[in-house]
Design a protein around this motif. Structure first.
Motif, PDB file in Angstrom:
ATOM      1  N   LEU A  61      39.174  -8.837  47.882  1.00 39.66           N
ATOM      2  CA  LEU A  61      38.445  -9.486  48.470  1.00 39.66           C
ATOM      3  C   LEU A  61      37.034  -8.756  48.676  1.00 39.66           C
ATOM      4  CD1 LEU A  61      37.221 -12.283  49.764  1.00 39.66           C
ATOM      5  CD2 LEU A  61      38.131 -11.570  51.911  1.00 39.66           C
ATOM      6  N   LEU A  62      35.924  -9.161  48.028  1.00 44.37           N
ATOM      7  CA  LEU A  62      34.481  -8.510  48.051  1.00 44.37           C
ATOM      8  C   LEU A  62      33.493  -9.234  49.050  1.00 44.37           C
ATOM      9  CD1 LEU A  62      35.543  -7.857  44.710  1.00 44.37           C
ATOM     10  CD2 LEU A  62      34.299  -5.841  45.569  1.00 44.37           C
ATOM     11  N   PHE A  63      32.791  -8.472  49.956  1.00 48.29           N
ATOM     12  CA  PHE A  63      31.588  -9.208  50.542  1.00 48.29           C
ATOM     13  C   PHE A  63      30.502  -8.576  49.855  1.00 48.29           C
ATOM     14  CE2 PHE A  63      35.160  -9.720  53.389  1.00 48.29           C
ATOM     15  CZ  PHE A  63      34.937 -10.824  53.974  1.00 48.29           C
ATOM     16  N   MET A  64      29.828  -9.372  49.115  1.00 52.91           N
ATOM     17  CA  MET A  64      28.901  -8.460  48.254  1.00 52.91           C
ATOM     18  C   MET A  64      27.257  -8.992  48.452  1.00 52.91           C
ATOM     19  SD  MET A  64      30.466  -6.566  46.118  1.00 52.91           S
ATOM     20  CE  MET A  64      29.116  -6.319  44.793  1.00 52.91           C
ATOM     21  N   LEU A  65      26.352  -7.861  48.489  1.00 48.82           N
ATOM     22  CA  LEU A  65      25.012  -8.180  48.552  1.00 48.82           C
ATOM     23  C   LEU A  65      24.460  -8.015  47.229  1.00 48.82           C
ATOM     24  CD1 LEU A  65      24.435  -6.115  51.865  1.00 48.82           C
ATOM     25  CD2 LEU A  65      24.540  -8.786  51.589  1.00 48.82           C
ATOM     26  N   GLY A  66      23.156  -8.217  47.089  1.00 46.25           N
ATOM     27  CA  GLY A  66      22.530  -7.663  46.018  1.00 46.25           C
ATOM     28  C   GLY A  66      21.446  -6.522  46.205  1.00 46.25           C
ATOM     29  N   PRO A  67      20.839  -5.836  45.242  1.00 46.13           N
ATOM     30  CA  PRO A  67      19.948  -4.836  45.313  1.00 46.13           C
ATOM     31  C   PRO A  67      18.721  -5.189  46.067  1.00 46.13           C
ATOM     32  CG  PRO A  67      19.730  -5.795  43.177  1.00 46.13           C
ATOM     33  CD  PRO A  67      20.787  -6.237  43.716  1.00 46.13           C
ATOM     34  N   VAL A  68      18.342  -6.418  46.490  1.00 45.20           N
ATOM     35  CA  VAL A  68      17.125  -6.753  47.136  1.00 45.20           C
ATOM     36  C   VAL A  68      17.743  -7.663  48.188  1.00 45.20           C
ATOM     37  CG1 VAL A  68      15.380  -6.607  45.393  1.00 45.20           C
ATOM     38  CG2 VAL A  68      16.576  -8.583  45.529  1.00 45.20           C
TER      39      VAL A  68
END
Length: 590
Positions: A61-68
């Protein structure tokens, strides 16, 4: 020139050992998949074996952000990426609010959290700028609002009773249940890992203020921004109803005679003098009733109002709040209740429920979460599972076991193609061609396929950046200017990145056994609508198959829906793909 954190690391959390480790993200992966959905899909494909149990400790299970993340205008979002317990395939689900903004500050140069294993007792993950720890969870058994309130100084992503009880469409909630990573059961995976909450403390980033304001102004002055600030998403009820594509009473009708009571007119009357306009926040049109309850968004009124024949605005809002506190995806929840009503009418159940009864609906939702009755326990695993157990196949439409949202494709056939080919199961957020075809008349296969593919690829790019869908409409370049601002070069143009990510999620699903047979036209959509502008309309298998054939051709997939070796090579995915798991005629070099 780099002005913000690189976000070139991943926080690895093993709940089985309660260990936390910071690991670098392969630079090639960042260039190919950017962040968010794309990078999450790359990790998921790499970490899981085919056939992994979605509720087993091996699932990721991943909690992902982006580069911005945290820098863009609008509401910051995060992506929950995992293998779905509802569909058995790829899942990415998104939520906004205070949690992703705070997470962006707490994670610093990390792009996300990768959670594996299973805790022996309920735990919470506490993330702060100086580190992360796995700690006992004192709020197990509490609903989402109660859990959030237990940490007033932090931002929280948590599960409610639905996630704890393994309901296959449980959500991950934040802001007291106002925001949810909803579809597909990410909250179910969290519950199986005995992870009650992720608690974060951090200051959101403040870089790139000038660029942020430039895009916020562009958004405010654009059509999407003006529409949202005038009405929020609740106007989708009126739009779908006007074109005869609002699924009503278990998909029997395409128009709801009570739409005015749950649509924009009702909201504007209720909200007179009580609305606020946050022009920098898409969906900022939020109003509260006199008793302080937040007026629900459009999907609530569509699924729990029209879908169940309930035209009492307060009752619909209360049902939505029930789902929010229990941690239930409201689209699947509404479909589960509608299925039970239809199954009762068909003589498949001892009990009988009625359309238009919020009391019946609320009681069944509580039964589903408690799994305290045969019907509740069956529906807790989804409509398809209930049909297999109790009978009643094809009472309601699903794709890859995911219940359809409330836009009826019989009002625009390209929408059937969008549902069928969505990588996470039936979903209107992957592509929404009904917004155009609903006014143009039915499109031919070539135009329908091209429109769906274009939207799928473009949205995949935005979800790699984890951009709010609506703010993404202000991007002329799919976010290239923002990636330049943070110094991230990509492997190919951004349109290619979108196609690469979409193809990778398809390869993940192919590895799990998904093929053309799963890109289906639900039997329910082959039945004619009873009323409305599209009365008598249905989708025949011949026209649908022609659209699907054309979609595969334009995608560079074979007739079974498998990406061809040439497509895999062209998109630079040869090193990512486990060739031993591909169908024999798809393997590279064959």
């Amino acid at each position: 020139m780099m002005t913000v954190a690189n976000r070139d690391r991943m926080l690895h959390v093993d709940l089985s050992s309660a260990s936390v480790e910071s690991c670098p993200v392969p630079e090639a992966w960042r260039r190919q998949f950017v962040g968010g959905k794309g990078l999450g899909a790359r990790y998921l494909y790499d970490k899981l074996d085919a056939g992994t149990d979605p509720l087993g400790p091996e699932n990721v299970l991943l909690f992902m952000l982006g580069p911005v993340s945290g820098l863009l205008p609008g509401e910051t979002r995060y992506a929950a990426v995992t293998k779905s317990p509802l569909t058995g395939g790829f899942l990415d689900s998104y939520a906004g609010g205070t949690f992703p903004d705070t997470l962006a500050g707490a994670l610093q140069d990390h792009t996300g959290i990768l959670v594996t294993g299973r805790a022996s007792e309920p735990v919470k993950l506490v993330v702060e700028a100086d580190g992360a720890t796995v700690e006992p969870a004192e709020t197990w058994g509490q609903d989402t609002a109660e859990t959030d309130a237990a940490f007033p100084e932090a931002a929280v992503a948590c599960i409610g009773p639905a996630g704890e009880q393994g309901v296959a469409f449980a959500t991950i909630a934040s802001d007291g249940g106002e925001h949810h990573a909803g579809r597909g059961g990410a909250g179910t995976v969290m519950g199986a890992k005995r992870l009650k909450a992720v608690v974060v403390r951090g200051e959101p980033p403040t870089d790139l203020a000038e660029l942020r304001e430039q895009y916020a102004k562009r958004y405010r002055e654009g059509d999407t921004g003006q529409w949202l600030n005038a009405s929020g998403t609740v106007e989708t009820v009126d739009f779908a109803n006007a074109i005869g594509a609002l699924s009503t009473r278990g998909w029997e009708d395409g128009q709801f005679e009570g739409a005015d009571s749950v649509g924009i007119e009702a909201v504007q009357e209720l909200a007179a003098g009580r609305e606020y306009d946050d022009a920098d926040s898409p969906g900022g049109f939020r109003v509260q009733t006199e008793d302080g309850e937040t007026v629900p968004r459009g999907a609530t009124a569509m699924s729990l109002g029209a879908g169940l024949g309930i035209n009492d605005f307060d009752a619909v809002a209360t049902l939505g709040e029930t789902c929010n506190r229990l941690g239930l995806d409201l689209i699947s929840a509404g479909s589960a209740v509608a299925w039970a009503i239809k199954a009762g009418d068909a003589g498949l159940l001892a009990e009988s429920l009625d359309y238009g009864s919020p009391d019946d609906a609320r009681a069944l939702l509580e039964e589903i979460v408690a799994r305290e009755s045969t019907l509740g326990d069956a529906l807790a695993d989804g409509v398809d599972a209930a049909s297999a157990r109790l009978g009643g196949d094809d009472l309601l439409p699903t794709v890859k076991a995911m219940e359809l949202p409330a836009y009826d494709p019989r009002g625009a056939r390209s929408m059937a193609l969008a549902y069928a080919t969505s990588d996470r199961g039936a979903c209107h957020r992957r592509a929404l061609p009904i917004e155009r075809e609903g006014f143009d008349g039915n499109w031919g296969p070539e135009r329908a396929a091209a429109a769906v593919i274009r939207e799928q690829d473009q949205r995949s790019v935005l979800w790699c950046l984890v951009v709010d869908d609506f703010v993404g409409d202000a991007f002329d370049d799919l976010g290239a200017e923002w990636l330049d601002a943070v110094g991230l070069d990509t492997d190919g143009d951004l349109a290619t990145v979108g196609e690469r990510v979409w193809t990778l999620t398809r390869l993940f699903n192919v590895r799990e056994g998904i093929s053309r047979a799963d890109d289906e036209l639900p039997a329910k959509l082959q039945e004619p609508l009873d009323s409305g502008p599209n009365a008598g309309a249905a989708i025949d298998t011949e026209s649908f198959d022609a659209m699907l054939d054309e979609y595969y051709r334009q995608r560079g997939w074979d007739a079974d829906g498998h990406p061809t070796p040439e497509t895999i090579e062209r998109l630079g995915l040869a090193d990512a793909v486990d060739q031993s798991t591909l169908p024999a005629d798809t393997a590279l070099g064959e």
